[in-house]
Design a protein around this motif. Structure first.
Motif, PDB file in Angstrom:
ATOM      1  N   LYS A  59       0.897  -1.262   0.118  1.00  0.00           N
ATOM      2  CA  LYS A  59       0.017   0.118   0.075  1.00  0.00           C
ATOM      3  C   LYS A  59       0.858   1.274   0.066  1.00  0.00           C
ATOM      4  O   LYS A  59       1.720   1.344   0.894  1.00  0.00           O
ATOM      5  CB  LYS A  59      -0.987  -0.022   1.189  1.00  0.00           C
ATOM      6  N   ILE A  60       0.407   2.132  -0.735  1.00  0.00           N
ATOM      7  CA  ILE A  60       1.347   3.476  -0.692  1.00  0.00           C
ATOM      8  C   ILE A  60       1.111   4.057   0.461  1.00  0.00           C
ATOM      9  O   ILE A  60      -0.094   4.264   1.072  1.00  0.00           O
ATOM     10  CB  ILE A  60       0.466   4.487  -2.073  1.00  0.00           C
ATOM     11  N   GLY A  61       2.105   4.702   0.843  1.00  0.00           N
ATOM     12  CA  GLY A  61       2.281   5.638   2.223  1.00  0.00           C
ATOM     13  C   GLY A  61       2.840   4.611   3.247  1.00  0.00           C
ATOM     14  O   GLY A  61       3.055   5.129   4.252  1.00  0.00           O
ATOM     15  N   THR A  62       2.965   3.276   3.065  1.00  0.00           N
ATOM     16  CA  THR A  62       3.212   2.431   4.133  1.00  0.00           C
ATOM     17  C   THR A  62       4.847   2.142   4.199  1.00  0.00           C
ATOM     18  O   THR A  62       5.385   2.219   3.385  1.00  0.00           O
ATOM     19  CB  THR A  62       2.782   0.858   3.995  1.00  0.00           C
ATOM     20  N   LEU A  63       5.182   2.274   5.463  1.00  0.00           N
ATOM     21  CA  LEU A  63       6.638   2.237   5.650  1.00  0.00           C
ATOM     22  C   LEU A  63       6.992   0.555   5.642  1.00  0.00           C
ATOM     23  O   LEU A  63       6.431  -0.288   6.442  1.00  0.00           O
ATOM     24  CB  LEU A  63       7.316   2.537   7.359  1.00  0.00           C
TER      25      LEU A  63
END
Length: 94
Positions: A59-63
């Motif tokens: 998922k975009i924005g996940t570390l």
């Protein structure tokens, strides 16, 4: 290393093999990097299917915790993603 996923795009090679192009950013925002995950590398033969599956679920924005290793592919040295794990997932103790 820990990086934030900022982009992902599924593409195909000239030989019609699927791959992902991934863009990451350092947590402090100092640098952006790009890596690729190829279906012909991240497979059962190379014991890297978990990386392919992780990219599909990413998922975009996940570390993410990301690990790389050098490998020779088609006579070129490439950095291969060998680990891609959500850095915020709780640890499972055995």
């Amino acid at each position: 290393m820990q990086l934030i996923l900022i982009g992902k795009e599924k593409k195909v090679t000239k030989t019609k093999e699927p791959f992902y192009e991934l863009w990451f950013e350092y947590p402090d925002g100092s640098k952006k990097v790009r890596y690729w995950v190829w279906s012909f590398v991240h497979n059962n033969i190379n014991q890297l299917t978990q990386v392919w599956d992780a990219v599909e679920d990413s998922k975009i924005g996940t570390l993410y915790n990301l690990q790389l290793r050098k490998a020779v592919i088609s006579n070129k040295t490439q950095l291969i993603v060998t680990v891609l794990e959500d850095a915020n997932k709780p640890i499972t103790y055995l």
